[in-house]
Design an enzyme around this catalytic site. Structure first.
Site, PDB file in Angstrom:
ATOM      1  N   HIS A  30      37.034  25.899  46.455  1.00 30.77           N
ATOM      2  CA  HIS A  30      38.011  24.770  46.451  1.00 30.77           C
ATOM      3  C   HIS A  30      38.186  24.122  47.646  1.00 30.77           C
ATOM      4  CE1 HIS A  30      41.446  27.871  46.151  1.00 30.77           C
ATOM      5  NE2 HIS A  30      41.924  27.016  47.380  1.00 30.77           N
ATOM      6  N   HIS A  52      39.567  26.630  50.697  1.00 32.70           N
ATOM      7  CA  HIS A  52      38.474  27.412  51.395  1.00 32.70           C
ATOM      8  C   HIS A  52      37.733  26.676  52.250  1.00 32.70           C
ATOM      9  CE1 HIS A  52      38.784  29.288  47.212  1.00 32.70           C
ATOM     10  NE2 HIS A  52      39.366  30.105  47.814  1.00 32.70           N
ATOM     11  N   CYS A 105      51.691  48.931  33.839  1.00 33.53           N
ATOM     12  CA  CYS A 105      51.545  48.352  32.607  1.00 33.53           C
ATOM     13  C   CYS A 105      50.383  48.973  31.990  1.00 33.53           C
ATOM     14  CB  CYS A 105      51.239  46.668  32.697  1.00 33.53           C
ATOM     15  SG  CYS A 105      50.731  46.153  31.254  1.00 33.53           S
ATOM     16  N   CYS A 107      47.490  46.270  30.965  1.00 27.13           N
ATOM     17  CA  CYS A 107      46.715  45.874  32.173  1.00 27.13           C
ATOM     18  C   CYS A 107      45.886  47.139  32.674  1.00 27.13           C
ATOM     19  CB  CYS A 107      47.318  45.526  33.124  1.00 27.13           C
ATOM     20  SG  CYS A 107      48.022  43.615  32.655  1.00 27.13           S
ATOM     21  N   CYS A 155      55.472  42.731  31.652  1.00 27.97           N
ATOM     22  CA  CYS A 155      54.324  42.338  32.076  1.00 27.97           C
ATOM     23  C   CYS A 155      54.398  40.839  31.026  1.00 27.97           C
ATOM     24  CB  CYS A 155      53.224  43.115  31.745  1.00 27.97           C
ATOM     25  SG  CYS A 155      51.628  42.443  31.893  1.00 27.97           S
ATOM     26  N   HIS A 157      51.253  41.393  28.845  1.00 28.37           N
ATOM     27  CA  HIS A 157      51.686  42.297  27.556  1.00 28.37           C
ATOM     28  C   HIS A 157      53.008  42.474  27.425  1.00 28.37           C
ATOM     29  CE1 HIS A 157      47.779  43.205  29.497  1.00 28.37           C
ATOM     30  NE2 HIS A 157      47.441  43.317  28.156  1.00 28.37           N
ATOM     31  N   LYS A 187      45.352   8.310  43.027  1.00 28.63           N
ATOM     32  CA  LYS A 187      44.033   8.739  42.427  1.00 28.63           C
ATOM     33  C   LYS A 187      44.125  10.155  41.956  1.00 28.63           C
ATOM     34  CE  LYS A 187      39.062   8.308  42.341  1.00 28.63           C
ATOM     35  NZ  LYS A 187      38.096   7.316  42.253  1.00 28.63           N
ATOM     36  N   LYS A 191      47.075  14.045  39.600  1.00 32.07           N
ATOM     37  CA  LYS A 191      47.104  14.718  38.473  1.00 32.07           C
ATOM     38  C   LYS A 191      46.400  16.222  38.785  1.00 32.07           C
ATOM     39  CE  LYS A 191      45.937  11.395  35.984  1.00 32.07           C
ATOM     40  NZ  LYS A 191      45.458  10.215  35.197  1.00 32.07           N
TER      41      LYS A 191
END
Length: 515
Positions: free
Chosen positions: A20, A23, A128, A131, A145, A148, A297, A300
């Site tokens: 993105h 980076h 957890c 996980c 968690c 979970h 522009k 959002k």
RNA sequence: GGCAGGGUGGAGCAGUCUGGUAGCUCGCCGGGCUCAUAACCCGGAGGUCGCGGGUUCAAAUCCCGCCCCUGCAACCA
């Protein structure tokens, strides 16, 4: 003896997803710094790459029904593609799943172990079961968690190897308080020194709860946890543990360019590990700020929701590179907006620079048949020319000082003062007036020579920021080969030869009209 | 709550460390030019530098307090 190597690294990006704007920002800045150093004649080694181990990637792969290696093999090309589109000139690209990385990492860990910098301890944490992973206090919501919430968090202990990080607090404080280039910008350095003064704990560096990683060589049920694995890319890519000759030549890095989010690991854990093995420390760690989305522009969107491709298609690689370097003060947080990008692109690249190229090359074509006259003799140079040349010298000095301070923003700004000066010089000498009277012929030749020479120097000076346009201009000015293969040796006034053919062309940066 | 960064003419920013006529780009107004991508050049209007106190001959700049915004909260640059 050739110039010393200039070794710069970007972070190795965690390939949990596609790249993105954040980076790309860090990588573009790195590329611009490297291109500038090459122009100075430095032997640049520019490294980037991908971090492909760890639990998150394992989980992402599982969700997609792939092995982690299959997943990273699929996603890495998406990253290469973006770097290619942005004209990133990295000399190497390392993946942490490569053998050239994995084996030396084991060598490194073994060396730490042999020096008693690593010991077996017990990690106590919140676990957890859902996980199958340890959580930190901050991961939890109301003590449960978030993924979970109907399972209880367990207090679990696990045997882990620990690095004796705690003993390096003092040496690190000493380093950062005595060397202002070791960590930049200044605010970030102060922040780290402050945290170091609160003391350091030893660092858990292995896990037994999953196996997507590099095994601890003397105890293979453990895999090496992120730090020693990922950070090591900076050394493994330049021959650590495999090519001592290369390693000695290239290491240490001159700059580790990073985002401020990973500052702690780079400025504390990484140097501590290097100190533990008596390896040289990186000269400068530079932390960039974060980008935020502003404007109408794209308000959002989230930062991670915008691909660099979305902007390159409108602004081009050059426009993209220039905008982010010029408009966002390097080292600070900054706001990105589409409107700001259009405005900056039009004002600087289209109106000031691109239009200057058009008007000068058109005049050379129209008034001089596209052929450069002899350079002015000393007695043909007036105050106007001296002003133009001085503006160039000043700009070059400013650009150099700015890059030394790792401030590409300042450098871009400085370079454009010369562009603006050239435009005002055009008005001052008014070639179209000179052209009306044959008795002014030589004066016309002189001013157009000066302007064309100014364009050549701009091509060199701006090439780190806008490599494509710089190359196109270089070629239109009848110069051979690639502008990027030259150095600032070529940046002396008067480099254009008499008789050089200048050609016109399409606008380098067509204006972007807001819809 | 904690940490970090920020609040400067209509917009976006620099300047704050090393106090001393507030600078840049965009926008706006006026003028110029006609080589050029309706671009370029010159001039101008426009600011209680978040608020309140303090230090000082002098504060955007140093000190104290407060308000507001943004981000982070050890593995997304």
């Amino acid at each position: 003896m050739s110039e010393a190597v200039f070794y710069l690294t970007t972070p190795i990006y965690y390939v949990n997803d596609v790249p993105h704007l954040g980076h790309a920002y860090c990588t573009v800045a790195s590329d611009i710094v490297c291109r500038y150093r090459r122009l100075q004649g430095r032997d640049v080694h520019f490294l980037t790459g991908t971090d492909e181990h760890g639990e998150k990637i394992l989980r992402t792969a599982q969700e997609k029904g792939m092995s982690p290696k299959e997943w990273t093999d699929e996603i890495v090309p998406r990253w290469l593609e973006v770097w290619d589109a942005l004209d990133i000139t990295n000399d190497d690209f390392i993946r942490t799943t490569e053998e050239r990385h994995e084996k030396p990492v084991q060598t490194f860990v073994q060396a730490l172990y042999d020096k008693d910098e690593i010991y077996l301890g017990t990690y106590r944490g919140l676990y957890c079961v859902g996980c199958e992973a340890f959580k930190t206090e901050d991961d939890l919501v109301d003590g449960r968690c978030p993924l979970h919430p109907n399972r209880d968090i367990e207090h679990l202990e696990e045997d882990n190897y620990f690095f004796r990080l705690s003993k390096y607090a003092e040496p690190l404080i000493e380093r950062y308080t005595s060397n202002e280039r070791a960590l930049m910008p200044e605010g970030r350095r102060n922040e780290i020194v402050g945290k170091l003064r609160q003391g350091l704990d030893d660092l858990s560096i292995s896990r037994v709860s999953f196996d997507w990683g590099i095994p601890i060589p003397w105890d293979e049920k453990h895999v090496i946890y992120v730090w020693i694995d990922a950070l090591q890319n900076y050394t493994t890519a330049v021959g650590y543990g495999q090519d001592p000759e290369m390693f000695d030549r290239v290491w240490p890095a001159n700059v580790h360019m990073i985002g401020k989010d990973i500052l702690w690991f780079h400025s504390v854990i990484w140097p501590a590990m290097l100190m533990a093995l008596d390896l040289p420390l990186p000269e400068t760690i530079f932390a960039t700020g974060f980008l935020q989305i502003g404007g109408e522009k794209m308000s959002k969107s989230t930062l991670t929701g915008i691909s660099p491709h979305d902007l390159i298609s409108t602004f081009g690689s050059d426009g993209y590179r220039y905008y982010f370097m010029r408009d966002i003060s390097f080292g600070q947080d900054g706001e990105f907006s589409w409107e700001g990008m259009v405005s900056r692109y039009n004002a600087d690249l289209a109106n000031d620079f691109g239009n200057l190229v058009s008007r000068v090359s058109t005049m050379v074509k129209r008034y001089l048949n596209g052929t450069l006259p002899a350079p002015p003799r000393g007695d043909e140079v007036t105050e106007a020319e001296r002003g133009l040349r001085a503006a160039f010298e000043n700009a070059m000095d400013d650009v150099e000082a700015s890059f030394d301070a790792i401030s590409p923003t300042q450098a871009a700004k400085a370079a454009f003062t010369f562009v603006r000066k050239a435009n005002s010089y055009v008005e001052e000498v008014a070639p179209w007036s000179l052209a009306k009277d044959e008795s002014n012929r030589r004066r016309l030749e002189v001013v157009l020579y000066e302007l064309t020479e100014a364009l050549r120097l701009m091509s060199l000076m701006l090439s780190p920021f806008i490599p494509r346009a710089a190359q196109e201009l270089w070629t239109r000015l009848g110069q051979e080969g690639e502008v990027a293969s030259h150095t600032f040796e070529a940046a002396r006034w008067g480099g254009l030869a008499e008789g050089t053919k200048i050609v016109t062309g399409e606008p380098l940066f067509p204006r972007i009209e807001e819809e």
